[in-house]
Design an enzyme around this catalytic site. Structure first.
Site, PDB file in Angstrom:
ATOM      1  N   GLY A 243      51.532  45.217  42.453  1.00  0.00           N
ATOM      2  CA  GLY A 243      51.783  44.237  43.515  1.00  0.00           C
ATOM      3  C   GLY A 243      53.213  43.713  43.517  1.00  0.00           C
ATOM      4  O   GLY A 243      53.910  43.737  44.536  1.00  0.00           O
ATOM      5  N   ARG A 244      53.682  43.261  42.349  1.00  0.00           N
ATOM      6  CA  ARG A 244      55.022  42.655  42.311  1.00  0.00           C
ATOM      7  C   ARG A 244      56.133  43.696  42.356  1.00  0.00           C
ATOM      8  O   ARG A 244      57.310  43.358  42.306  1.00  0.00           O
ATOM      9  CB  ARG A 244      55.152  41.743  41.091  1.00  0.00           C
ATOM     10  CG  ARG A 244      54.832  42.406  39.760  1.00  0.00           C
ATOM     11  CD  ARG A 244      54.677  41.363  38.659  1.00  0.00           C
ATOM     12  NE  ARG A 244      54.181  41.932  37.418  1.00  0.00           N
ATOM     13  CZ  ARG A 244      52.905  42.155  37.133  1.00  0.00           C
ATOM     14  NH1 ARG A 244      51.974  41.902  38.035  1.00  0.00           N
ATOM     15  NH2 ARG A 244      52.539  42.648  35.983  1.00  0.00           N
TER      16      ARG A 244
ATOM     17  N   LYS B  62      41.662  33.958  40.300  1.00  0.00           N
ATOM     18  CA  LYS B  62      40.901  34.445  41.445  1.00  0.00           C
ATOM     19  C   LYS B  62      39.395  34.236  41.212  1.00  0.00           C
ATOM     20  O   LYS B  62      38.686  33.783  42.090  1.00  0.00           O
ATOM     21  CB  LYS B  62      41.184  35.933  41.694  1.00  0.00           C
ATOM     22  CG  LYS B  62      42.596  36.222  42.240  1.00  0.00           C
ATOM     23  CD  LYS B  62      42.791  37.697  42.616  1.00  0.00           C
ATOM     24  CE  LYS B  62      44.226  37.997  43.048  1.00  0.00           C
ATOM     25  NZ  LYS B  62      44.484  39.359  43.451  1.00  0.00           N
TER      26      LYS B  62
ATOM     27  N   LYS C  65      46.885  44.549  48.643  1.00  0.00           N
ATOM     28  CA  LYS C  65      46.612  45.794  47.924  1.00  0.00           C
ATOM     29  C   LYS C  65      45.098  46.011  47.797  1.00  0.00           C
ATOM     30  O   LYS C  65      44.578  47.064  48.101  1.00  0.00           O
ATOM     31  CB  LYS C  65      47.279  45.721  46.546  1.00  0.00           C
ATOM     32  CG  LYS C  65      47.109  46.958  45.715  1.00  0.00           C
ATOM     33  CD  LYS C  65      47.975  46.870  44.462  1.00  0.00           C
ATOM     34  CE  LYS C  65      47.621  47.973  43.484  1.00  0.00           C
ATOM     35  NZ  LYS C  65      48.453  47.953  42.290  1.00  0.00           N
TER      36      LYS C  65
ATOM     37  N   GLU D  49      42.768  34.154  49.576  1.00  0.00           N
ATOM     38  CA  GLU D  49      43.784  33.447  50.369  1.00  0.00           C
ATOM     39  C   GLU D  49      44.165  34.298  51.596  1.00  0.00           C
ATOM     40  O   GLU D  49      44.181  33.817  52.733  1.00  0.00           O
ATOM     41  CB  GLU D  49      45.053  33.193  49.546  1.00  0.00           C
ATOM     42  CG  GLU D  49      44.913  32.174  48.439  1.00  0.00           C
ATOM     43  CD  GLU D  49      44.550  32.793  47.103  1.00  0.00           C
ATOM     44  OE1 GLU D  49      43.941  33.893  47.107  1.00  0.00           O
ATOM     45  OE2 GLU D  49      44.864  32.178  46.066  1.00  0.00           O
TER      46      GLU D  49
ATOM     47  N   GLU E 232      55.137  37.142  35.454  1.00  0.00           N
ATOM     48  CA  GLU E 232      53.830  37.803  35.561  1.00  0.00           C
ATOM     49  C   GLU E 232      53.823  39.093  34.733  1.00  0.00           C
ATOM     50  O   GLU E 232      52.789  39.518  34.227  1.00  0.00           O
ATOM     51  CB  GLU E 232      53.521  38.111  37.027  1.00  0.00           C
ATOM     52  CG  GLU E 232      52.043  38.319  37.297  1.00  0.00           C
ATOM     53  CD  GLU E 232      51.712  38.351  38.775  1.00  0.00           C
ATOM     54  OE1 GLU E 232      51.679  37.275  39.406  1.00  0.00           O
ATOM     55  OE2 GLU E 232      51.498  39.444  39.313  1.00  0.00           O
TER      56      GLU E 232
ATOM     57  N   HIS F 213      74.133  20.147  42.057  1.00  0.00           N
ATOM     58  CA  HIS F 213      73.940  18.715  42.314  1.00  0.00           C
ATOM     59  C   HIS F 213      72.549  18.260  41.899  1.00  0.00           C
ATOM     60  O   HIS F 213      72.093  17.209  42.314  1.00  0.00           O
ATOM     61  CB  HIS F 213      74.187  18.429  43.798  1.00  0.00           C
ATOM     62  CG  HIS F 213      75.581  18.785  44.218  1.00  0.00           C
ATOM     63  ND1 HIS F 213      76.604  17.874  44.252  1.00  0.00           N
ATOM     64  CD2 HIS F 213      76.121  19.975  44.562  1.00  0.00           C
ATOM     65  CE1 HIS F 213      77.719  18.483  44.626  1.00  0.00           C
ATOM     66  NE2 HIS F 213      77.451  19.762  44.814  1.00  0.00           N
TER      67      HIS F 213
HETATM   68  C1  G6Q Z   1      51.208  41.198  41.500  1.00  0.00           C
HETATM   69  C2  G6Q Z   1      49.927  40.564  41.332  1.00  0.00           C
HETATM   70  C3  G6Q Z   1      49.551  39.575  42.388  1.00  0.00           C
HETATM   71  C4  G6Q Z   1      49.070  40.210  43.685  1.00  0.00           C
HETATM   72  C5  G6Q Z   1      48.417  39.145  44.536  1.00  0.00           C
HETATM   73  C6  G6Q Z   1      47.908  39.677  45.853  1.00  0.00           C
HETATM   74  O1  G6Q Z   1      51.640  42.036  40.775  1.00  0.00           O
HETATM   75  O2  G6Q Z   1      48.944  41.517  41.152  1.00  0.00           O
HETATM   76  O3  G6Q Z   1      50.606  38.695  42.696  1.00  0.00           O
HETATM   77  O4  G6Q Z   1      50.105  40.824  44.363  1.00  0.00           O
HETATM   78  O5  G6Q Z   1      47.356  38.571  43.811  1.00  0.00           O
HETATM   79  O6  G6Q Z   1      46.988  40.701  45.659  1.00  0.00           O
HETATM   80  P1  G6Q Z   1      46.573  41.622  46.842  1.00  0.00           P
HETATM   81  O7  G6Q Z   1      47.761  42.363  47.323  1.00  0.00           O
HETATM   82  O8  G6Q Z   1      45.518  42.535  46.297  1.00  0.00           O
HETATM   83  O9  G6Q Z   1      46.039  40.729  47.929  1.00  0.00           O
END
Ligand code: G6Q
Length: 550
Positions: free
Chosen positions: A270-271, A515, A210, A216, A356, A387
């Site tokens: 994001g989520r 981050k 996003k 990462e 989150e 199990h």
């Molecule tokens: C989700 C969070 C988080 C995010 C990641 C990746 O709601 O904001 O999990 O999706 O940190 O972020 P980017 O999409 O910006 O790389």
């Protein structure tokens, strides 16, 4: 009615506290014995798609009525309208929360800052449709003219868990010859293990971020880019890299042509983003038609959530049951157990969605909260977890309410596998609810021919307290439509709980913290900086790592 700002001081809350004292000793097995219709009465359906049976919870009619009263007191109905309308309910980031606009299948205008956002959404879906079809049918080819058959999504958190969970859930719908992989972890092993199996000529990388600033994802994307360029040269990037992002500038800086970028917007968290361009890997794997069926399923749940009375409203019911356990019974955890191999990554996905969103200790008024908010969620696929951690769920000193998710029909009806699976999940729910008294255990031991001494010694170990709650979510089959409805159900459940707890469920300051902090330590690991200003534990760890890596 005066609106009490602090939820745990409100009238409805106090009533629930009083009610708990009356029913805390009630046993579910007695509730079932006294009410032959309980199973039916505490069930809700969404068409033929989904049945929620919540009868195996420690609730009575009165409990449910008081819980719904609390939802009404918190003005849930207005809050639902505000979200769907596009009000800026993510107050700390001053953003609308409109993942639901992506499922607005009748395409009515939705306004953000005075502008209808639907035309832009539709344009991106049209671009996704064309691109996914071009890849699937070999029209969009790799640099050397070969069909792109390996799709690699590079993203993390919300830019990974949704598409990963959904492509796995819909594996049966993958086009023959197309294969999806996911690289999320910064651990070089994640990249190495995926790339090892791939051929650059047939690989398409989807960089999903996003912000396009996540270390990462950018590091993994750079490594993959180098791997491709080393094999096929710089011009190959245009045919093997696309980006999913809200940040055109950063995408350009990374070296991906904005023509190969699929946009989404700040109003999609994001989520909550698997319904957007972030779902491109899903669309390529299962086809845009199936992707749209997933949106349809979510849309059906959106409608249900907006229109069903609270007493019949699946997300509201699930949410309020969670509130009951979390805030009145002191049970701050729950487990999600899909009895379906294809749904094995759903618990991990829901873990992010729930924890989150609602793992917060400040309310929307900026006050520290004095009641429990988001619970700990864990889970895994049945029957495997029977199990492992089910021992604690049956006989531990902690109560863990469970959501059991089970399709009536399997995609792989081999012999009697599925009937055995179904029998297992039903038996778990029943056993957790009923338990087994010492007397019942003793009788069983007697039948098994045990001596009096053995019976006396073993009967406690073999007894089960029961009265342990579970919900059943019965699906017809795991298909795109049902998956969409199921995920939207949990999204809205989490939303409702955030409203009751009076928190902003749509920011994630804890993730942002991680981050920033890693960026401070990175140069200290890479260079021999002597003046380390951390606590003594972190300083020693940095120094030891540096010496081990010499
Ligand atoms: C989700 C969070 C988080 C995010 C990641 C990746 O709601 O904001 O999990 O999706 O940190 O972020 P980017 O999409 O910006 O790389």
């Amino acid at each position: 009615m005066m609106f009490e700002r602090t939820v745990n001081k409100s009238k409805a809350w106090k009533k629930l506290e009083g009610h708990y004292k009356h029913i805390r000793k009630m046993q579910m097995r007695d509730m079932f014995a006294h009410d032959a219709d309980r199973g039916l009465k505490f069930s809700v359906k969404l068409d033929d798609t989904l049945l929620l049976d919540y009868s195996k919870n420690r609730v009575t009619d009165k409990t449910m009525a008081l819980l719904m009263n609390l939802a009404k007191e918190r003005r849930l109905e207005d809050k639902i309208k505000a979200m769907f309308r596009g009000d800026k309910i993510n107050i700390t980031e001053n953003r609308a929360v409109l993942h639901t606009a992506l499922r607005n299948r009748d395409n009515h205008p939705i306004m953000v800052d005075g502008k209808d956002i639907m035309p832009e959404i539709n344009a991106v879906f049209a671009k996704m449709k064309k691109f996914s079809e071009d890849v699937r049918y070999g029209k969009f080819k790799g640099h050397t003219g070969k069909k792109l058959t390996n799709i690699v999504n590079i993203g993390i958190g919300g830019s990974d868990l949704g598409p990963f969970m959904a492509t796995e859930a819909l594996k049966k719908y993958w086009m023959k010859g197309i294969h999806c992989s996911f690289i999320s972890n910064i651990d070089g092993t994640a990249c190495a293990e995926v790339l090892e199996k791939l051929d650059p000529e047939t690989t398409l990388f989807i960089v999903a971020s996003k912000t396009f600033t996540t270390i990462e994802t950018l590091t993994n994307a750079k490594t993959c880019r180098k791997w491709l360029v080393d094999a096929l040269g710089e011009p190959a990037v245009a045919k093997h890299f696309v980006a999913l992002s809200t940040n055109t500038q950063k995408v350009k800086e990374f070296g991906i042509n904005p023509e190969n970028m699929f946009e989404f917007w700040d109003f999609v968290g994001g989520r909550y983003s698997m319904w957007s361009a972030i779902g491109l890997s899903i669309a390529i794997a299962v086809g845009m038609d199936n992707f749209e069926k997933m949106l349809e399923g979510a849309s059906a749940m959106d409608k249900h959530f907006q229109t069903a009375p609270f007493e019949q409203n699946m997300p509201v019911i699930l949410a309020m049951l969670g509130i009951w356990y979390n805030n009145f019974m002191g049970i701050h955890r729950y487990a999600v157990i899909p009895y379906d191999q294809y749904l094995q990554y759903l618990p991990a996905y829901l873990q992010q969605l729930d924890m989150e969103s609602n793992g917060k200790f400040v309310d929307v008024n900026g006050e520290y909260i004095k009641y429990a908010t988001g619970p700990v969620l864990f889970g895994g696929a049945g029957t495997n977890v029977q199990h492992s951690f089910f021992q604690l769920i049956h006989q531990g000193t902690e109560t863990v309410p469970c959501d059991f998710i089970i399709p009536a029909i399997s995609h792989n009806e081999i012999g009697d596998h599925h009937e055995i699976l179904l029998a297992n999940v039903l038996a778990q729910g029943e056993a957790l609810m009923k338990g087994k008294t010492e007397k019942e255990a003793a009788e069983e031991l007697k039948k098994a021919g045990k001596s009096k001494e053995e019976i006396n010694f073993l009967k406690k170990f073999k007894s089960f307290s029961g009265n342990r709650p579970s919900n059943f979510l019965l699906l017809k089959k795991v298909d795109p439509y049902t998956l969409g409805a199921l995920v939207a159900l949990y999204e809205h459940k989490v939303f409702v709980q955030g409203i009751i707890w009076n928190i902003d469920s749509f920011d994630q300051m804890g993730v942002e913290l991680g981050k920033q902090m890693a960026l401070n330590i990175l140069p200290e690991l890479q260079n021999n900086i002597y003046d380390l200003k951390h606590d003594s534990s972190t300083n020693t760890l940095i120094k030891t790592i540096r010496s081990l890596r010499k």
